[in-house]
Design a protein around this motif. Sequence first.
Motif, PDB file in Angstrom:
ATOM      1  N   MET A  63       0.994  -3.402  -1.170  1.00 59.25           N
ATOM      2  CA  MET A  63       2.158  -3.387  -0.292  1.00 59.25           C
ATOM      3  C   MET A  63       3.447  -3.149  -1.068  1.00 59.25           C
ATOM      4  N   SER A  64       4.455  -2.706  -0.331  1.00 60.99           N
ATOM      5  CA  SER A  64       5.864  -2.716  -0.759  1.00 60.99           C
ATOM      6  C   SER A  64       6.151  -2.004  -2.082  1.00 60.99           C
ATOM      7  N   PRO A  65       5.682  -0.773  -2.292  1.00 62.45           N
ATOM      8  CA  PRO A  65       6.049  -0.079  -3.535  1.00 62.45           C
ATOM      9  C   PRO A  65       7.543   0.238  -3.550  1.00 62.45           C
ATOM     10  N   VAL A  66       8.140   0.149  -4.735  1.00 65.38           N
ATOM     11  CA  VAL A  66       9.560   0.463  -4.898  1.00 65.38           C
ATOM     12  C   VAL A  66       9.767   1.047  -6.280  1.00 65.38           C
ATOM     13  N   TRP A  67      10.582   2.097  -6.368  1.00 59.22           N
ATOM     14  CA  TRP A  67      10.809   2.816  -7.617  1.00 59.22           C
ATOM     15  C   TRP A  67      11.849   2.113  -8.488  1.00 59.22           C
ATOM     16  N   SER A  68      11.628   2.154  -9.801  1.00 56.13           N
ATOM     17  CA  SER A  68      12.675   1.736 -10.730  1.00 56.13           C
ATOM     18  C   SER A  68      13.785   2.785 -10.704  1.00 56.13           C
ATOM     19  N   PRO A  69      15.004   2.416 -11.074  1.00 56.40           N
ATOM     20  CA  PRO A  69      16.123   3.366 -11.003  1.00 56.40           C
ATOM     21  C   PRO A  69      15.925   4.634 -11.818  1.00 56.40           C
ATOM     22  N   ASP A  70      15.137   4.558 -12.898  1.00 57.38           N
ATOM     23  CA  ASP A  70      14.898   5.749 -13.712  1.00 57.38           C
ATOM     24  C   ASP A  70      13.675   6.534 -13.258  1.00 57.38           C
ATOM     25  N   GLY A  71      12.997   6.074 -12.214  1.00 57.30           N
ATOM     26  CA  GLY A  71      11.841   6.777 -11.685  1.00 57.30           C
ATOM     27  C   GLY A  71      10.593   6.684 -12.546  1.00 57.30           C
ATOM     28  N   ALA A  72      10.619   5.843 -13.582  1.00 53.32           N
ATOM     29  CA  ALA A  72       9.498   5.762 -14.515  1.00 53.32           C
ATOM     30  C   ALA A  72       8.473   4.701 -14.133  1.00 53.32           C
ATOM     31  N   LYS A  73       8.839   3.775 -13.249  1.00 46.98           N
ATOM     32  CA  LYS A  73       7.959   2.663 -12.911  1.00 46.98           C
ATOM     33  C   LYS A  73       7.947   2.433 -11.401  1.00 46.98           C
ATOM     34  N   LEU A  74       6.907   1.771 -10.959  1.00 46.67           N
ATOM     35  CA  LEU A  74       6.834   1.252  -9.608  1.00 46.67           C
ATOM     36  C   LEU A  74       6.590  -0.249  -9.673  1.00 46.67           C
ATOM     37  N   ALA A  75       7.268  -0.988  -8.815  1.00 44.35           N
ATOM     38  CA  ALA A  75       6.906  -2.384  -8.571  1.00 44.35           C
ATOM     39  C   ALA A  75       6.248  -2.427  -7.201  1.00 44.35           C
ATOM     40  N   TYR A  76       5.240  -3.279  -7.033  1.00 46.28           N
ATOM     41  CA  TYR A  76       4.537  -3.379  -5.758  1.00 46.28           C
ATOM     42  C   TYR A  76       3.824  -4.715  -5.684  1.00 46.28           C
ATOM     43  N   VAL A  77       3.308  -5.014  -4.504  1.00 44.76           N
ATOM     44  CA  VAL A  77       2.560  -6.252  -4.284  1.00 44.76           C
ATOM     45  C   VAL A  77       1.075  -5.917  -4.214  1.00 44.76           C
ATOM     46  N   SER A  78       0.281  -6.653  -4.989  1.00 44.52           N
ATOM     47  CA  SER A  78      -1.164  -6.445  -5.041  1.00 44.52           C
ATOM     48  C   SER A  78      -1.889  -7.741  -4.692  1.00 44.52           C
ATOM     49  N   PHE A  79      -3.068  -7.568  -4.067  1.00 45.54           N
ATOM     50  CA  PHE A  79      -3.917  -8.721  -3.750  1.00 45.54           C
ATOM     51  C   PHE A  79      -5.252  -8.638  -4.483  1.00 45.54           C
ATOM     52  N   GLU A  80      -5.261  -7.966  -5.628  1.00 41.42           N
ATOM     53  CA  GLU A  80      -6.504  -7.751  -6.358  1.00 41.42           C
ATOM     54  C   GLU A  80      -7.176  -9.048  -6.773  1.00 41.42           C
ATOM     55  N   ARG A  81      -6.377 -10.085  -6.984  1.00 37.53           N
ATOM     56  CA  ARG A  81      -6.948 -11.384  -7.377  1.00 37.53           C
ATOM     57  C   ARG A  81      -6.992 -12.354  -6.194  1.00 37.53           C
ATOM     58  N   LYS A  82      -7.086 -11.746  -4.988  1.00 38.98           N
ATOM     59  CA  LYS A  82      -7.253 -12.497  -3.743  1.00 38.98           C
ATOM     60  C   LYS A  82      -6.017 -13.302  -3.354  1.00 38.98           C
ATOM     61  N   ARG A  83      -4.892 -13.045  -3.990  1.00 35.33           N
ATOM     62  CA  ARG A  83      -3.622 -13.651  -3.607  1.00 35.33           C
ATOM     63  C   ARG A  83      -2.519 -12.685  -3.990  1.00 35.33           C
ATOM     64  N   SER A  84      -1.381 -12.860  -3.405  1.00 40.79           N
ATOM     65  CA  SER A  84      -0.310 -11.898  -3.651  1.00 40.79           C
ATOM     66  C   SER A  84       0.295 -12.097  -5.029  1.00 40.79           C
ATOM     67  N   GLU A  85       0.616 -10.983  -5.682  1.00 35.71           N
ATOM     68  CA  GLU A  85       1.396 -11.013  -6.923  1.00 35.71           C
ATOM     69  C   GLU A  85       2.169  -9.713  -7.038  1.00 35.71           C
ATOM     70  N   VAL A  86       3.305  -9.783  -7.696  1.00 36.64           N
ATOM     71  CA  VAL A  86       4.157  -8.612  -7.882  1.00 36.64           C
ATOM     72  C   VAL A  86       3.797  -7.961  -9.215  1.00 36.64           C
ATOM     73  N   ILE A  87       3.493  -6.669  -9.159  1.00 39.75           N
ATOM     74  CA  ILE A  87       3.085  -5.902 -10.330  1.00 39.75           C
ATOM     75  C   ILE A  87       4.154  -4.860 -10.642  1.00 39.75           C
ATOM     76  N   VAL A  88       4.414  -4.641 -11.922  1.00 46.03           N
ATOM     77  CA  VAL A  88       5.237  -3.526 -12.383  1.00 46.03           C
ATOM     78  C   VAL A  88       4.334  -2.589 -13.169  1.00 46.03           C
ATOM     79  N   GLN A  89       4.331  -1.314 -12.805  1.00 42.85           N
ATOM     80  CA  GLN A  89       3.446  -0.347 -13.453  1.00 42.85           C
ATOM     81  C   GLN A  89       4.226   0.862 -13.941  1.00 42.85           C
ATOM     82  N   GLU A  90       3.982   1.241 -15.211  1.00 39.96           N
ATOM     83  CA  GLU A  90       4.554   2.464 -15.760  1.00 39.96           C
ATOM     84  C   GLU A  90       3.725   3.650 -15.287  1.00 39.96           C
ATOM     85  N   LEU A  91       4.380   4.661 -14.754  1.00 37.06           N
ATOM     86  CA  LEU A  91       3.640   5.787 -14.192  1.00 37.06           C
ATOM     87  C   LEU A  91       3.035   6.681 -15.261  1.00 37.06           C
ATOM     88  N   ARG A  92       3.714   6.860 -16.371  1.00 37.23           N
ATOM     89  CA  ARG A  92       3.217   7.778 -17.399  1.00 37.23           C
ATOM     90  C   ARG A  92       1.981   7.225 -18.096  1.00 37.23           C
TER      91      ARG A  92
END
Length: 428
Positions: free
Chosen positions: A203-232
């Motif tokens: 849920m809820s993907p959002v771009w970093s101001p430089d366009g290099a990362k996304l923050a989003y909400v993941s339930f991979e561990r069966k509960r919500s957590e906010v993840i930051v991922q580098e696209l490159r």
Amino acid sequence: MKVWSKILWLWILLVPTQNISAVLTIEITGGTEAALPIAIVPFGSQGGIPPEDVAAVVAADLARSGRFAPLPEKDLLSRPHRASEVKFPDWRRLGSEGLVIGEVTHLGADRYEVRFQLFDIYKAEQLVGRRYQVPATGLRHLAHQIADLIYETLTGEKGAFTTRIAFVTVSKAVDGAKEYSLQVADVDGHNPHTILQSKEPIMSPVWSPDGAKLAYVSFERKRSEVIVQELRTGQRQSVASFPGINSAPDWSPDGRKLALVLSKEGNPEIYILDLATGRLTRLTHNASIDTEPTWAPDGRSIVFTSDRGGRPQLYQVSASGGQAQRLTFDGTYNASASFAPDGRRLALVHGDKGQFHIAVLDLTSKDLQVLTQTQMDESPSFAPNGRMILYATSGSQGGALAAVSTDGRVRHRLAQKGDEVREPAWSP
């Protein structure tokens, strides 16, 4: 559509659908009579047919903006590729105010040279011309660059055709289970890349101001957590996994902090997370549900959704804390704010009488303009030039993405056949 329902239950209410297709397809559903007529001649080719039709991509970009009306190819009186071949009186008779010509030359191996020129028909003069060399895989992106340059030359505003969109799809696996995919694609839906696939909601993907990362909400561990991922690199970091709700991240304009919603102290509240130090600062203190924070472009304040007045409405608070001020009063529901790049307007979801539309609020005049006629719209996201708003919409054809101009005149729909498509975010 209630805010608290979206926080707590959206991930279990997503409708299962079919398998993922490769590309979003665009259907222009509304335009404007004020669009500028422009002739875009199919580019010539030397050394073989190139793998991308550069002129067609340029024409599609400009048409989708609603500010240009490319002449139908069948109406073109001639097919010039060089300035010496242009007969300006012919193009004036067609009513075209601009003319784009060009040529693509295969240089051997995987390289192409692309040349284009833009002319003012009535002044009979060149406005801009460029020559590029790119690999075959770069032809489509180059076409978007050319469209941006034409758009800026003729309007005085930056184009947004080279930007990207992030979105979430929900499909149905062979075993009947839901599969979630976070994807990034060109703004016209081409060149999709899967950032994450999961059996659990995203849920809820959002771009970093430089366009290099996304923050989003993941339930991979069966509960919500906010993840930051580098696209490159694909490198991922969990930045918020507290007990309870971890949701609705939004980057500060300097990219150093995230505003987000946490319920670790019992009630959903707005917090600010310093990404370098991990320090949390609680911004709101209210017994009601506070959610969906979005930073103002100047970084000085945050707008969020709260039901503290009895129904979901938008409020604004200083980024350093303090008393929140209510912004919206029209209708029974106003939520999911997104700032325009100039900070003067908010896109939002406006609900009244059981229908939910995309609207724009002028922060100076407080005027609210409803832009869409569909019944279930959500997740608005401004284009980086402030001209269009991307959003998710549901209807008889399922969930899809759509875009509308900020004056409501231009509309198009981006559908991915067989999938529920939602949670769009427009890149910087």
